[in-house]
Write an enzyme that holds these catalytic residues in place. Sequence first.
Site, PDB file in Angstrom:
ATOM      1  N   TYR A 131      14.686 -10.729 -58.025  1.00  0.00           N
ATOM      2  CA  TYR A 131      15.515 -11.700 -57.942  1.00  0.00           C
ATOM      3  C   TYR A 131      14.817 -13.205 -57.737  1.00  0.00           C
ATOM      4  O   TYR A 131      14.269 -13.471 -57.044  1.00  0.00           O
ATOM      5  CB  TYR A 131      16.042 -11.610 -56.440  1.00  0.00           C
ATOM      6  CG  TYR A 131      17.409 -12.514 -56.301  1.00  0.00           C
ATOM      7  CD1 TYR A 131      18.027 -13.029 -56.990  1.00  0.00           C
ATOM      8  CD2 TYR A 131      18.054 -12.105 -54.798  1.00  0.00           C
ATOM      9  CE1 TYR A 131      19.016 -14.009 -56.507  1.00  0.00           C
ATOM     10  CE2 TYR A 131      19.095 -12.951 -54.548  1.00  0.00           C
ATOM     11  CZ  TYR A 131      19.515 -13.943 -55.525  1.00  0.00           C
ATOM     12  OH  TYR A 131      20.813 -14.740 -55.282  1.00  0.00           O
ATOM     13  N   LYS A 159      16.832 -10.286 -62.551  1.00  0.00           N
ATOM     14  CA  LYS A 159      17.853 -11.232 -62.467  1.00  0.00           C
ATOM     15  C   LYS A 159      17.110 -12.571 -62.572  1.00  0.00           C
ATOM     16  O   LYS A 159      16.557 -13.380 -61.825  1.00  0.00           O
ATOM     17  CB  LYS A 159      18.308 -11.245 -61.144  1.00  0.00           C
ATOM     18  CG  LYS A 159      19.381 -12.193 -60.797  1.00  0.00           C
ATOM     19  CD  LYS A 159      20.397 -12.008 -59.603  1.00  0.00           C
ATOM     20  CE  LYS A 159      21.450 -13.039 -59.125  1.00  0.00           C
ATOM     21  NZ  LYS A 159      21.068 -14.340 -58.969  1.00  0.00           N
TER      22      LYS A 159
END
Length: 291
Positions: A131, A159
Amino acid sequence: MKKGLSAFPLTPLRAGEVDENTWLSLIENIAGAGVDSIGVLGSTGSYAYLTREQRLRVTRLALEAASGIPVITSIGSVRVEEILHLIDDAQQAGVSGVLMAPVSYQRLNVDEVFDLYDRVTRELSVPLCIYDNPATTGFEFSDALLIALSNLPAIGSIKLASFTSERIARLKNSLPAGVSIGVSGDGQAASGLLAGGDVWYSVLAGLFPHYSRALANAALTGDHVKTRQLDSALQPLWAFYQRHGSLRVIATVAEMMGKVSAPCLPFPLQTLKGEERLLLQETLSSLSFLD
């Protein structure tokens, strides 16, 4: 989280407690749109403000209401011991994957971030999404670090918060098979998907999954004209994102639509007020095609 649209909904709160009925209705709405996965307790889901017990309850409720759609949940925390407890909770609950940003009170360096993911992946039996959220963590992943991390066991997706078509191409040529490239930041997601991104990790889809599904489908099938049309129609909303961030804007919209009770954010976070709220209300009225 391998491909398609991953919806990241708000976690609606009332006086610091999860509004469970409203939470279930949000998940049911997302599931009804046929998204590819549901990302609970991301930044939009206010994971950092919730207790371990609240996070587990939110995850379990999402799994119950998801109608078989894969659910991924955040395991991010400042303390690694807490992360390991969250891993146990998430895996026992039955999630299909987890995501983690390198959150820390002291800004981490490259070696520390690598060691963190190395430690965490040893405990995982489900895929992990790296992330990348430098606006929150203060840490920005280099391509070299992402490539090194992607060779750890259990890494399933990345991501990206910042990308160009050239960066996506470089990563796709260097990452191991099976590691997907996801794009976030709703205002730039269309261009990221058209440039070769595999997944849209979407705040918008947490509230408007049907429109987001149409936009993601157009981009992932290479329909540049339709993608640009659908994305251009949302430019007024993206302008609010740029001024206030996606969380405050989407939470304000949810309050305006009666999807959540106000206030819905964890204290001291607040939705928009005054003139900006009035302007957002006018903008929302012009976006009546959203569903």
